[in-house]
Design an enzyme around this catalytic site. Structure first.
Site, PDB file in Angstrom:
ATOM      1  N   HIS A 196      -4.321  -2.906   6.818  1.00 33.81           N
ATOM      2  CA  HIS A 196      -4.146  -1.906   7.878  1.00 33.81           C
ATOM      3  C   HIS A 196      -2.667  -1.625   8.052  1.00 33.81           C
ATOM      4  O   HIS A 196      -1.841  -2.521   7.900  1.00 33.81           O
ATOM      5  CB  HIS A 196      -4.733  -2.403   9.203  1.00 33.81           C
ATOM      6  CG  HIS A 196      -4.936  -1.308  10.179  1.00 33.81           C
ATOM      7  ND1 HIS A 196      -3.950  -0.889  11.051  1.00 33.81           N
ATOM      8  CD2 HIS A 196      -6.015  -0.521  10.400  1.00 33.81           C
ATOM      9  CE1 HIS A 196      -4.428   0.110  11.768  1.00 33.81           C
ATOM     10  NE2 HIS A 196      -5.667   0.365  11.404  1.00 33.81           N
TER      11      HIS A 196
ATOM     12  N   ASP B 271     -13.654  -1.495   9.274  1.00 34.95           N
ATOM     13  CA  ASP B 271     -14.685  -1.002   8.362  1.00 34.95           C
ATOM     14  C   ASP B 271     -15.341  -2.103   7.531  1.00 34.95           C
ATOM     15  O   ASP B 271     -16.320  -1.840   6.830  1.00 34.95           O
ATOM     16  CB  ASP B 271     -14.080   0.046   7.407  1.00 34.95           C
ATOM     17  CG  ASP B 271     -13.635   1.280   8.167  1.00 34.95           C
ATOM     18  OD1 ASP B 271     -14.391   1.728   9.037  1.00 34.95           O
ATOM     19  OD2 ASP B 271     -12.529   1.783   7.895  1.00 34.95           O
TER      20      ASP B 271
HETATM   21  N1  ACO Z   1      -6.500  -4.362  -1.483  1.00 35.57           N
HETATM   22  C1  ACO Z   1      -5.486  -4.777  -2.294  1.00 35.57           C
HETATM   23  N2  ACO Z   1      -4.172  -4.602  -2.002  1.00 35.57           N
HETATM   24  C2  ACO Z   1      -3.872  -3.980  -0.849  1.00 35.57           C
HETATM   25  C3  ACO Z   1      -4.874  -3.536   0.040  1.00 35.57           C
HETATM   26  C4  ACO Z   1      -6.225  -3.757  -0.308  1.00 35.57           C
HETATM   27  N3  ACO Z   1      -7.218  -3.338   0.510  1.00 35.57           N
HETATM   28  N4  ACO Z   1      -4.287  -2.955   1.111  1.00 35.57           N
HETATM   29  C5  ACO Z   1      -2.965  -3.020   0.901  1.00 35.57           C
HETATM   30  N5  ACO Z   1      -2.701  -3.660  -0.281  1.00 35.57           N
HETATM   31  C6  ACO Z   1      -1.368  -3.996  -0.835  1.00 35.57           C
HETATM   32  C7  ACO Z   1      -0.689  -2.767  -1.436  1.00 35.57           C
HETATM   33  O1  ACO Z   1      -1.012  -2.628  -2.794  1.00 35.57           O
HETATM   34  C8  ACO Z   1       0.757  -3.107  -1.190  1.00 35.57           C
HETATM   35  O2  ACO Z   1       1.140  -4.080  -2.144  1.00 35.57           O
HETATM   36  P1  ACO Z   1       2.680  -4.110  -2.709  1.00 35.57           P
HETATM   37  O3  ACO Z   1       3.523  -4.415  -1.521  1.00 35.57           O
HETATM   38  O4  ACO Z   1       2.665  -5.174  -3.729  1.00 35.57           O
HETATM   39  O5  ACO Z   1       2.922  -2.739  -3.288  1.00 35.57           O
HETATM   40  C9  ACO Z   1       0.759  -3.809   0.168  1.00 35.57           C
HETATM   41  O6  ACO Z   1      -0.553  -4.400   0.270  1.00 35.57           O
HETATM   42  C10 ACO Z   1       0.972  -2.857   1.339  1.00 35.57           C
HETATM   43  O7  ACO Z   1      -0.032  -1.844   1.283  1.00 35.57           O
HETATM   44  P2  ACO Z   1       0.220  -0.309   1.582  1.00 35.57           P
HETATM   45  O8  ACO Z   1      -0.728   0.486   0.770  1.00 35.57           O
HETATM   46  O9  ACO Z   1       1.677  -0.010   1.463  1.00 35.57           O
HETATM   47  O10 ACO Z   1      -0.168  -0.275   3.107  1.00 35.57           O
HETATM   48  P3  ACO Z   1      -0.443   1.027   3.966  1.00 35.57           P
HETATM   49  O11 ACO Z   1      -0.116   0.673   5.344  1.00 35.57           O
HETATM   50  O12 ACO Z   1       0.241   2.203   3.367  1.00 35.57           O
HETATM   51  O13 ACO Z   1      -2.034   1.263   3.783  1.00 35.57           O
HETATM   52  C11 ACO Z   1      -4.362   0.951   4.069  1.00 35.57           C
HETATM   53  C12 ACO Z   1      -2.968   0.778   4.692  1.00 35.57           C
HETATM   54  C13 ACO Z   1      -4.541   2.396   3.593  1.00 35.57           C
HETATM   55  C14 ACO Z   1      -5.395   0.682   5.153  1.00 35.57           C
HETATM   56  C15 ACO Z   1      -4.517  -0.034   2.890  1.00 35.57           C
HETATM   57  O14 ACO Z   1      -4.441  -1.362   3.373  1.00 35.57           O
HETATM   58  C16 ACO Z   1      -5.826   0.168   2.120  1.00 35.57           C
HETATM   59  O15 ACO Z   1      -5.881   0.984   1.218  1.00 35.57           O
HETATM   60  N6  ACO Z   1      -6.930  -0.552   2.508  1.00 35.57           N
HETATM   61  C17 ACO Z   1      -8.214  -0.337   1.892  1.00 35.57           C
HETATM   62  C18 ACO Z   1      -8.905   0.872   2.494  1.00 35.57           C
HETATM   63  C19 ACO Z   1      -9.374   0.619   3.907  1.00 35.57           C
HETATM   64  O16 ACO Z   1     -10.006  -0.378   4.201  1.00 35.57           O
HETATM   65  N7  ACO Z   1      -9.087   1.588   4.787  1.00 35.57           N
HETATM   66  C20 ACO Z   1      -9.526   1.543   6.182  1.00 35.57           C
HETATM   67  C21 ACO Z   1      -8.383   1.255   7.110  1.00 35.57           C
HETATM   68  S1  ACO Z   1      -8.953   1.205   8.810  1.00 35.57           S
HETATM   69  C22 ACO Z   1      -9.140   2.827   9.219  1.00 35.57           C
HETATM   70  O17 ACO Z   1      -8.465   3.693   8.774  1.00 35.57           O
HETATM   71  C23 ACO Z   1     -10.229   3.162  10.117  1.00 35.57           C
END
Ligand code: ACO
Length: 437
Positions: A312, A369
């Site tokens: 998140h 979720d």
């Molecule tokens: N699985 C694996 N790696 C992940 C995940 C994941 N679910 N989420 C984040 N990471 C990693 C990224 O690859 C990144 O790694 P790095 O630092 O080595 O490059 C690091 O964690 C930071 O992630 P970001 O993508 O920069 O975080 P951001 O805040 O931009 O994205 C998000 C947040 C979109 C929720 C992300 O965690 C994700 O894609 N999660 C999966 C989808 C999801 O569950 N979305 C629902 C969110 S709740 C809502 O919107 C209602």
């Protein structure tokens, strides 16, 4: 700009011999902000991909404490509201700023549940035209936008009374839209709203009662759905609410703004993740591969696979909503679908991920979720209905944000800037087709 803790010396920014004073803005909760609105006058801009550290608005509706894993609606902890308050009382709180008195609650519920607030036949015909294969999120976005053809209450964005009425109309319509969308997906006749039921009960009977029968949803399921609606009701400036505010800033109408927000919520990185989680759990089950295989895939930067329902932007310890939802999942799946293996897979996956250095170091935890889809599935909703159920709850927050945004004296059209990386000026080549051949 209000500054609850009084005046603080401005921060200073020095760049290439120019010093700029940046006023400090203190919130009642959360990160202190530096007001950089004068930076453009010095020919500078700010690069902040995904607006991760940019406060575009001041808001008094909801606060997410990402470090402590807490969520507050108008100052009230969401877990207290989730178990003790009806969804419509929470909607009233978000929209009006205070929990309703008994009289105000009756009056508000009476308006939202008014039997005269029925959908125009034109909206029903719209659902007739939707193919069975259409995603219900598209149906909800279109039906919401189409309300503007039958009611002009949301047309004037800066008329609070009109927007209040449009908000009531949309809250009134949402259980019906959800039920109609499910009937369309299933190719079954549409149900009728029963306004003597409460919001969650009516939504359930619109989805599951056979039209014409007296079948009513059981209390435990209706209470669980009420809690889920409350937990989804608002979440400050996320992708879809930011979209709603962006549309509001242009002066467009309320229904157009909510329709845009629904489309933003649909994405798999946002509200659409609840559908993707079930897809992922099913894939894990059918593959017969160990969980470590999927954990490794999620960690592999060359693989687009991510652990859906994990991570998140704001929560860095735990998602306040996920804790409550996990407990509902444990109770309800046991009661309604004890044979469904997906909850056990989700519990195991959570355990493995939370012990893995990759997820620990990046502070990735289950979000709202991760477990909601397992619950919706146990109730009997097909996967593509999970995100529409998110919409049914979030509508309350969108009404509140629209009202706050459009009644603010500080509103300004949303228009981020860019760092241009394209070619500098060049002439269009003469005889360019000859040059290319
Ligand atoms: N699985 C694996 N790696 C992940 C995940 C994941 N679910 N989420 C984040 N990471 C990693 C990224 O690859 C990144 O790694 P790095 O630092 O080595 O490059 C690091 O964690 C930071 O992630 P970001 O993508 O920069 O975080 P951001 O805040 O931009 O994205 C998000 C947040 C979109 C929720 C992300 O965690 C994700 O894609 N999660 C999966 C989808 C999801 O569950 N979305 C629902 C969110 S709740 C809502 O919107 C209602």
């Amino acid at each position: 700009m209000p500054n609850p803790e009084g005046a603080t010396a401005p921060a200073t920014l020095t760049y290439e011999g120019t010093t700029l004073e940046l006023p400090v803005v203190r919130p009642t909760l959360g990160r202190t902000a530096l007001d950089i609105s004068a930076i453009g006058l010095k020919g500078l801009s700010v690069l902040d991909p995904g607006y991760a550290d940019t406060a575009a608005y001041q808001s008094a509706i909801t606060f997410v404490d990402g470090e402590e894993g807490r969520l507050y609606y108008r100052g009230y902890p969401v877990e207290q509201l989730a178990t003790s308050t009806s969804f419509l009382d929470v909607a009233y709180l978000l929209i009006n700023g205070e929990l309703p008195t008994a009289q105000a609650a009756d009056e508000f519920t009476g308006r939202v549940r008014d039997p005269k607030m029925v959908l125009h036949v034109g909206i029903e015909r719209l659902f007739d035209a939707f193919p069975q294969s259409m995603h219900p999120m598209a149906m909800l976005a279109i039906a919401t936008e189409a309300l503007s053809a039958y009611a002009d209450d949301g047309a004037k964005p800066d008329s609070p009374a009109g927007v209040q009425q449009a908000g009531v109309r949309l809250l009134s319509a949402m259980p019906i839209f959800t039920g109609y969308a499910l009937s369309t997906v299933r190719g079954l006749p549409r149900g009728k709203s029963n306004r003597s039921l409460d919001y969650a009960e009516d939504l359930l009977q619109l989805c599951f009662a056979i039209p014409g029968s007296d079948h009513l949803p059981d209390n435990v399921t209706a209470r669980a759905l009420n809690t889920l609606l409350v937990l989804h009701a608002d979440h400050e400036l996320n992708c879809s609410t930011a979209t709603l505010r962006m549309v509001a800033s242009s002066g467009a109408g309320f229904y157009a703004g909510v329709s845009a927000a629904i489309n933003a919520l649909w994405g798999p990185l946002h509200g659409g993740a609840n559908q993707e989680v079930i897809k992922m759990l099913q894939e894990i089950k059918e593959s017969g591969r160990p969980l470590s295989y999927f954990i490794d895939k999620a960690k592999d930067k060359n693989d687009p696979f991510r652990l859906m329902g994990f991570g998140h932007r704001v929560y860095k310890t735990t998602d306040a909503r996920a804790k409550v939802i996990r407990n509902i999942a444990l109770d309800l799946v046991e009661k309604l679908a004890p044979q469904d293996p997906l909850l056990d897979i989700a519990l195991d996956l959570e355990e493995v991920a939370l012990a893995d250095e990759y997820f620990i170091s990046r502070r990735l935890y289950p979000n709202v979720d991760f477990y909601s889809g397992v619950i919706y599935r146990a109730i009997g909703f097909p996967d593509e209905m999970f995100t529409p159920l998110f919409v049914a709850g979030r509508t309350a927050g969108w009404v509140a944000h629209w009202l706050e945004m459009t009644s603010s004296s500080a509103k300004r059209i949303g228009r981020p800037t860019q760092i241009y990386t394209g070619p500098t000026e060049r002439p269009v080549p003469k005889n360019r087709h000859e040059a290319a051949s």
